[in-house]
Design an enzyme around this catalytic site. Structure first.
Site, PDB file in Angstrom:
ATOM      1  N   LYS A   1      11.664   5.627  22.248  1.00  0.00           N
ATOM      2  CA  LYS A   1      12.420   4.362  22.278  1.00  0.00           C
ATOM      3  C   LYS A   1      12.666   3.925  23.725  1.00  0.00           C
ATOM      4  O   LYS A   1      12.635   2.726  24.041  1.00  0.00           O
ATOM      5  CB  LYS A   1      13.726   4.533  21.514  1.00  0.00           C
ATOM      6  CG  LYS A   1      13.503   4.761  20.011  1.00  0.00           C
ATOM      7  CD  LYS A   1      14.760   5.265  19.319  1.00  0.00           C
ATOM      8  CE  LYS A   1      14.560   5.471  17.828  1.00  0.00           C
ATOM      9  NZ  LYS A   1      15.662   6.225  17.195  1.00  0.00           N
TER      10      LYS A   1
ATOM     11  N   ALA B   1       0.862  -1.193   0.000  1.00  0.00           N
ATOM     12  CA  ALA B   1       0.000   0.000   0.000  1.00  0.00           C
ATOM     13  C   ALA B   1       0.894   1.237   0.000  1.00  0.00           C
ATOM     14  O   ALA B   1       1.789   1.369   0.838  1.00  0.00           O
ATOM     15  CB  ALA B   1      -0.906   0.003   1.233  1.00  0.00           C
TER      16      ALA B   1
ATOM     17  N   GLU C   1      15.744  15.635  10.191  1.00  0.00           N
ATOM     18  CA  GLU C   1      14.594  15.983   9.358  1.00  0.00           C
ATOM     19  C   GLU C   1      14.450  17.507   9.311  1.00  0.00           C
ATOM     20  O   GLU C   1      14.993  18.213  10.160  1.00  0.00           O
ATOM     21  CB  GLU C   1      13.312  15.417   9.980  1.00  0.00           C
ATOM     22  CG  GLU C   1      13.326  13.926  10.201  1.00  0.00           C
ATOM     23  CD  GLU C   1      13.240  13.150   8.907  1.00  0.00           C
ATOM     24  OE1 GLU C   1      12.733  13.702   7.918  1.00  0.00           O
ATOM     25  OE2 GLU C   1      13.711  12.005   8.882  1.00  0.00           O
TER      26      GLU C   1
ATOM     27  N   ARG D   1       1.427   7.236  -3.235  1.00  0.00           N
ATOM     28  CA  ARG D   1       1.759   7.733  -4.571  1.00  0.00           C
ATOM     29  C   ARG D   1       2.240   6.554  -5.440  1.00  0.00           C
ATOM     30  O   ARG D   1       3.325   6.026  -5.214  1.00  0.00           O
ATOM     31  CB  ARG D   1       2.866   8.787  -4.483  1.00  0.00           C
ATOM     32  CG  ARG D   1       2.415  10.084  -3.783  1.00  0.00           C
ATOM     33  CD  ARG D   1       3.521  11.138  -3.751  1.00  0.00           C
ATOM     34  NE  ARG D   1       4.726  10.674  -3.102  1.00  0.00           N
ATOM     35  CZ  ARG D   1       5.901  10.504  -3.709  1.00  0.00           C
ATOM     36  NH1 ARG D   1       6.030  10.763  -4.984  1.00  0.00           N
ATOM     37  NH2 ARG D   1       6.947  10.086  -3.022  1.00  0.00           N
TER      38      ARG D   1
HETATM   39  N1  HSE Z   1      15.764   9.943  13.517  1.00  0.00           N
HETATM   40  C1  HSE Z   1      16.243   8.783  14.222  1.00  0.00           C
HETATM   41  C2  HSE Z   1      17.722   8.930  14.486  1.00  0.00           C
HETATM   42  C3  HSE Z   1      16.015   7.505  13.474  1.00  0.00           C
HETATM   43  O1  HSE Z   1      18.330   9.941  14.129  1.00  0.00           O
HETATM   44  O2  HSE Z   1      18.292   8.023  15.097  1.00  0.00           O
HETATM   45  C4  HSE Z   1      14.600   7.046  13.557  1.00  0.00           C
HETATM   46  O3  HSE Z   1      14.264   6.690  14.854  1.00  0.00           O
END
Ligand code: HSE
Length: 434
Positions: free
Chosen positions: A208, A46, A193, A49
């Site tokens: 986590k 699924a 990000e 796009r």
């Molecule tokens: N953004 C996380 C990191 C990976 O930099 O470890 C995804 O959990």
């Protein structure tokens, strides 16, 4: 091998990890079949796009654009949730379990927030909910805790479990960068990000940590109940003083219980001795140090993010189901038997601390600061005042012995009110792993 049964897999989500899972299911198919005696085959994907599916090389006849189709498809045995987010992903996993599918997810944010409910659904329908990819990417830390260390009471877990933060701290120390420059570099390298908050404010680490705590102590700590401090306030001068004192700064998840049975789960920048193995974890790598009452210390190290390392963890969950297929193992809960269930408040925790003050350079200031600490029964273990400094103020860096957090904070408040102390005191917690 031609009589091997087939485990029919559906994927939801085709981002970096989804694409790697798709490719690795093909490239490792023979290996998985040899090792498990089962053919593991992707039968439906699924994706929002369709052009993305074409780029990844998924044939059109396997592609659907609604994840509900995968969750309810009677021709699938197991589905892999790689959509991210906590709304659709929750619905997808619940629907798939209700429709008799085993589920594999990498979604730590969802597990941390709604793990208790999802595992109830998994138990009710006797389907597996597996999540090796949710913590530590390619490091098999979930399996280590659930199986490898199953005979141990877990005394503590210390984890470097966010690669972006570890990259930033490594660059601050090694390239002498301030936080903002190291973050900009992490973005250019494609680690952080565009919305960097999840990583640098510690939330990803907290999600986590909640998963690891549920495995270690049998109850789910909601991420909002968990003390979370990120990296934005960290200055490069503190990494330099830390180095002079024999320490390195890491963003740690700390999960621990003590003799009274209460549990600490917290995330914050932490000074650790340069001699500890965790101190040599550089760049985007992750590592988790688990102290068990039988095994003692074990450490797992590897790539904590990225398509292939995370796909490796998904393959490991698929292999667990495939190894018994078409027979099925009992579905196991996480967080059902609270071995301990009281979360310590931050006021109660005991730690060593690093304290950096900016003070007027005149006689008696150190004595005033030392008096406040002594009044709070807090002992000093070392002091640095650099010889060379500019202007009328000087940094004063003090390391203190173990203190209860509430007492330490109260001392810092009094120290901040000393007229010769200029600007807000900076403090960081210290772990010595004793
Ligand atoms: N953004 C996380 C990191 C990976 O930099 O470890 C995804 O959990």
């Amino acid at each position: 091998m031609n009589n091997s049964p087939t485990l029919r897999v559906g994927l939801a989500g085709l981002g970096t990890v989804g694409a790697s899972v798709w490719r690795r299911l093909a490239s490792q198919a023979d290996l998985l079949q040899q090792r498990t005696g089962t053919i593991v085959r992707a039968m439906q994907v699924a994706v929002r796009r369709p052009e993305r599916a074409r780029d990844v090389g998924v044939p059109d006849y396997l592609v659907v654009n609604d994840w509900r189709t995968v969750a309810t498809n009677p021709e699938l045995d197991v589905v892999v949730e790689l959509m991210g987010g906590t709304t659709d992903a929750y619905e997808f996993i619940s629907l798939a379990l209700q429709n008799g599918k085993h589920v594999i997810t990498a979604n730590k944010a969802l597990l941390a927030e709604r793990g208790a409910e999802l595992f109830q659904t998994s138990l009710k329908h006797q389907r597996h909910l597996l999540f090796e990819a949710s913590v530590g990417g390619g490091i098999p830390i979930i399996r280590a805790l659930r199986e490898g260390l199953a005979g141990n009471r877990i005394i503590s877990i210390h984890g470097i479990i966010n690669g972006t933060c570890n990259y930033i701290l490594t660059r601050m120390e090694e390239a002498d960068l301030e936080f903002a420059d190291a973050l900009a570099e992490a973005k250019r390298e494609g680690y952080a990000e565009a919305d960097d908050s999840l990583d640098v404010d510690g939330h990803d680490t907290a999600h986590k940590a909640a998963v690891l705590a549920a495995l270690a102590y049998g109850f789910w700590v909601h991420p909002q109940a968990l003390y979370t401090e990120g990296l934005r306030h960290v200055e490069k001068q503190d990494l330099l003083y830390a180095r002079k004192l024999g320490y390195r700064l890491k963003l740690l998840a700390i999960i621990r219980t003590d003799t009274d049975g209460a549990v600490e789960v917290r995330v914050h920048p932490t000074l650790i001795p340069q001699t500890n193995l965790l101190a040599s974890v550089r760049g985007v790598f992750n590592a988790v140090l688990v102290r068990g009452d039988v095994a003692g210390d074990t450490i797992s190290y590897g790539r904590g993010a990225g398509g292939d390392p995370t796909a490796s963890a998904v393959l490991s969950d698929l292999a667990q189901i495939a190894g018994h297929w078409p027979n099925e193992q009992k579905a196991r809960n996480v967080g059902h038997e609270a071995l301990h269930s009281r979360l310590k408040t931050m006021d109660e925790i005991m730690s060593r601390y690093y304290l950096r003050l900016t003070v007027e350079d005149r006689p008696g200031v150190l004595a005033d600061v030392a008096r406040v600490l002594a009044d709070h029964q807090i002992g000093i273990s070392s002091v640095i005042q650099p010889e060379t400094h500019v202007g009328e103020t000087t940094p004063l860096v003090i390391m203190v012995h173990d203190a209860v957090e509430a007492k330490f904070r109260s001392a810092v408040k009094k120290i901040a009110a000393i007229p010769a102390v200029k600007g807000p005191p900076v403090h960081l917690r210290v772990e010595d792993f004793e």
